[in-house]
Design an enzyme around this catalytic site. Structure first.
Site, PDB file in Angstrom:
ATOM      1  N   HIS A  29      -7.431 -22.387   0.830  1.00 26.55           N
ATOM      2  CA  HIS A  29      -8.036 -22.423   2.153  1.00 26.55           C
ATOM      3  C   HIS A  29      -9.552 -22.450   2.028  1.00 26.55           C
ATOM      4  O   HIS A  29     -10.124 -21.713   1.221  1.00 26.55           O
ATOM      5  CB  HIS A  29      -7.620 -21.183   2.950  1.00 26.55           C
ATOM      6  CG  HIS A  29      -8.241 -21.132   4.311  1.00 26.55           C
ATOM      7  ND1 HIS A  29      -7.726 -21.839   5.379  1.00 26.55           N
ATOM      8  CD2 HIS A  29      -9.335 -20.491   4.775  1.00 26.55           C
ATOM      9  CE1 HIS A  29      -8.480 -21.622   6.438  1.00 26.55           C
ATOM     10  NE2 HIS A  29      -9.466 -20.819   6.101  1.00 26.55           N
ATOM     11  N   ASP A  32      -3.520 -14.727  16.766  1.00 30.48           N
ATOM     12  CA  ASP A  32      -4.849 -15.121  16.282  1.00 30.48           C
ATOM     13  C   ASP A  32      -5.417 -16.234  17.159  1.00 30.48           C
ATOM     14  O   ASP A  32      -6.607 -16.239  17.490  1.00 30.48           O
ATOM     15  CB  ASP A  32      -4.769 -15.572  14.819  1.00 30.48           C
ATOM     16  CG  ASP A  32      -6.072 -16.232  14.399  1.00 30.48           C
ATOM     17  OD1 ASP A  32      -7.095 -15.523  14.384  1.00 30.48           O
ATOM     18  OD2 ASP A  32      -6.089 -17.445  14.147  1.00 30.48           O
ATOM     19  N   ARG A  60     -12.708 -14.682  21.307  1.00 31.08           N
ATOM     20  CA  ARG A  60     -13.899 -14.420  20.471  1.00 31.08           C
ATOM     21  C   ARG A  60     -14.945 -15.497  20.685  1.00 31.08           C
ATOM     22  O   ARG A  60     -16.146 -15.235  20.728  1.00 31.08           O
ATOM     23  CB  ARG A  60     -13.507 -14.379  18.989  1.00 31.08           C
ATOM     24  CG  ARG A  60     -12.733 -13.134  18.600  1.00 31.08           C
ATOM     25  CD  ARG A  60     -12.094 -13.286  17.237  1.00 31.08           C
ATOM     26  NE  ARG A  60     -13.041 -13.566  16.183  1.00 31.08           N
ATOM     27  CZ  ARG A  60     -12.740 -14.167  15.029  1.00 31.08           C
ATOM     28  NH1 ARG A  60     -11.508 -14.552  14.772  1.00 31.08           N
ATOM     29  NH2 ARG A  60     -13.660 -14.373  14.123  1.00 31.08           N
ATOM     30  N   SER A 103      -8.237 -13.059  10.731  1.00 32.16           N
ATOM     31  CA  SER A 103      -7.839 -14.327  11.335  1.00 32.16           C
ATOM     32  C   SER A 103      -7.366 -15.305  10.249  1.00 32.16           C
ATOM     33  O   SER A 103      -6.276 -15.884  10.334  1.00 32.16           O
ATOM     34  CB  SER A 103      -9.042 -14.905  12.095  1.00 32.16           C
ATOM     35  OG  SER A 103      -8.858 -16.246  12.419  1.00 32.16           O
ATOM     36  N   LYS A 122      -3.041 -16.288   9.022  1.00 31.34           N
ATOM     37  CA  LYS A 122      -2.457 -17.634   8.974  1.00 31.34           C
ATOM     38  C   LYS A 122      -2.001 -17.986   7.561  1.00 31.34           C
ATOM     39  O   LYS A 122      -0.947 -18.590   7.357  1.00 31.34           O
ATOM     40  CB  LYS A 122      -3.472 -18.667   9.484  1.00 31.34           C
ATOM     41  CG  LYS A 122      -3.641 -18.591  10.998  1.00 31.34           C
ATOM     42  CD  LYS A 122      -4.757 -19.469  11.510  1.00 31.34           C
ATOM     43  CE  LYS A 122      -6.098 -18.929  11.122  1.00 31.34           C
ATOM     44  NZ  LYS A 122      -7.233 -19.261  11.945  1.00 31.34           N
TER      45      LYS A 122
HETATM   46  N1  URA Z   1     -11.668 -19.609  10.535  1.00 29.50           N
HETATM   47  C1  URA Z   1     -10.608 -18.926  11.049  1.00 29.50           C
HETATM   48  O1  URA Z   1      -9.467 -19.324  10.890  1.00 29.50           O
HETATM   49  N2  URA Z   1     -10.858 -17.806  11.754  1.00 29.50           N
HETATM   50  C2  URA Z   1     -12.091 -17.309  11.952  1.00 29.50           C
HETATM   51  O2  URA Z   1     -12.238 -16.288  12.569  1.00 29.50           O
HETATM   52  C3  URA Z   1     -13.171 -18.030  11.419  1.00 29.50           C
HETATM   53  C4  URA Z   1     -12.937 -19.175  10.711  1.00 29.50           C
END
Ligand code: URA
Length: 437
Positions: A82, A161, A168, A183, A187
């Site tokens: 990621h 999220d 946010r 966050s 995932k």
């Molecule tokens: N990428 C994400 O998936 N979440 C965040 O909070 C910031 C960047």
């Protein structure tokens, strides 16, 4: 239990328990707790932070708020990768086929771009007819058959999220280390891989602007992985300038293909080899990251990684001939920008470069915006390069429908370059690698 008391605890600098976080989040997704209270809690987190235990608990609640992929039907140890996002970041398009060609299964769920950074799914969709929506069964079968699949995240991956991120975004609480860490990790954990490699980018062309903050974020994510039994490694990589030369979806696919053919920019190749070395080592395919880098380099040099990407494109319905014959769709208009002084390139503001590309249609300002897959830009000069007055710095690519925006994009791009008299060298690509103790 009351949302009010949970917010008050956080406001007063205390920690929330796992039960409190579960209460807050599960009721928030069901609309039983509303945005006003959630926004107050987010701001309290932003101001007072969260402990590692709270951040791990929050990650788990968000991870279990939707589907969790079961990748146990895939033969072998699956390693996910990621990136926290950077301008010109086309690494997945090169790295995933390298690792798969070396015999390590890659089952990658990717996202779309938002703001000045791009997303892998948008880039892949620049390849005509390529499908990025795959059912779980098709996704897993493809990984078992050819070792590689890259697909878009399902709607139901960590929905808590998704809802929290949208809030946010409008309450100035995105830039909080525990909120970003939970966050991203919610995932990644829901996506099912047993090992995770994180490319945490820092600099003006990234979401996290300095090395210190990137280190804190990386350490937090590595600890969350460790606490939840998923081995996680973070590479801190510099975005002091865009990665490679191309920015924009089809343009970046073209550049990624050129790296796979052994022709592309050195920084993209180098970062891919470092990350591949770590992924191959995480999987256990090799004993050291250096051995992994050598294997990765062979995969590029023999063309095996290029063939692997072509195989994936064909399997996902994409038009392979477009790639082989270099016929990706192109924008119809171009505008070049030129240096107004002699000297050396000291700095290229990646955020400005990403914004110039976005306003020509290559990116989205809002989630629901459509994008132009052919738009973008190509920088000709990078940090340390000498330039003279009148020399070409970059080219913008756009279509007629964005002609009204070209002056604005041109100005933003010109201002992104800082040229000075002294010679400089580009900062190193990788600053640190963070592993669990
Ligand atoms: N990428 C994400 O998936 N979440 C965040 O909070 C910031 C960047």
């Amino acid at each position: 239990m009351r949302a009010y008391d949970i917010i008050a605890k956080k406001r007063d600098g205390m920690s929330n328990t796992a039960e409190e976080l579960t209460f807050l989040l599960t009721r928030y997704i069901k609309d039983e707790i509303h945005d006003d209270q959630m926004a107050a809690w987010l701001m309290a987190v932003y101001l007072n932070g969260m402990t590692e235990k709270e951040t791990t608990d929050l990650t788990q609640v968000m991870m279990h708020s939707g589907d969790c992929l079961d990748l146990s039907a895939i033969d072998g140890v699956v390693v996910d990768k990621h990136s926290t996002g950077g301008v010109g970041d086309k690494i997945t398009l090169v790295l995933a086929p390298i690792v798969a060609a070396a015999g390590v299964p890659v089952a990658k769920l990717s996202g779309r771009g938002l703001g000045f950074t791009g997303g892998t799914i948008d880039k892949l969709e620049a390849i005509p007819q390529l499908q990025t929506t795959l059912s779980n069964d098709v996704f897993i079968k493809q990984v078992n058959d050819i070792g590689l699949a890259i697909a878009g995240q399902t709607q139901n991956l960590a929905p808590a999220d998704k809802k929290l991120y949208a809030l946010r975004d409008v309450t100035a609480t995105v830039e909080s280390i525990p909120l970003i860490a939970s966050s991203i990790m919610s995932k990644k954990l829901a996506a099912g891989s047993s090992k995770i490699l994180l490319d945490v980018k820092f600099g003006q062309g990234a979401f996290v602007k300095n090395l210190g903050e990137a280190r804190k974020l990386a350490q937090m994510m590595v600890h969350i992985g460790q606490n939840l039994n998923r081995e996680t490694i973070a590479v801190l990589s510099s975005m002091a300038q865009p990665l490679g030369y191309a920015i924009g979806n089809a343009l970046e696919v073209e550049e990624a293909i050129s790296v796979l053919r052994g022709e592309g920019p050195e920084d993209v190749r180098r970062l891919c080899l470092i990350l591949a070395g770590e992924m191959l080592c995480l999987n256990g395919k090799v004993k050291t990251a250096q051995a992994g880098e050598r294997l990765a380099s062979d995969m590029l040099d023999t063309g095996a990684a290029y063939q692997k990407l072509l195989q994936m494109i064909a399997r996902q319905g994409g038009d392979v001939d477009t790639i082989i014959q270099n016929k990706l769709p192109k924008a119809t208009c171009q505008r070049k920008i030129f240096a107004s002084q002699n000297g050396y390139i000291h700095h290229i503001n990646g955020q400005a470069v990403g914004t110039a590309s976005m306003i020509l249609g290559a990116g989205r300002e809002r989630k629901e915006d459509a994008i132009d897959l052919t738009a973008g830009l190509r920088v000709n000069k990078k940090i340390g390069d000498a330039v003279s007055v009148g020399e070409e710095l970059a080219t913008l690519y756009y279509n007629e429908s964005f002609a009204a925006k070209i002056h604005e994009a041109e100005n933003i791009l010109l201002n992104a370059y800082h040229i000075a008299e002294q010679k400089v060298t580009a900062p190193s690509l990788v600053a640190e690698i963070i592993k669990a103790e």
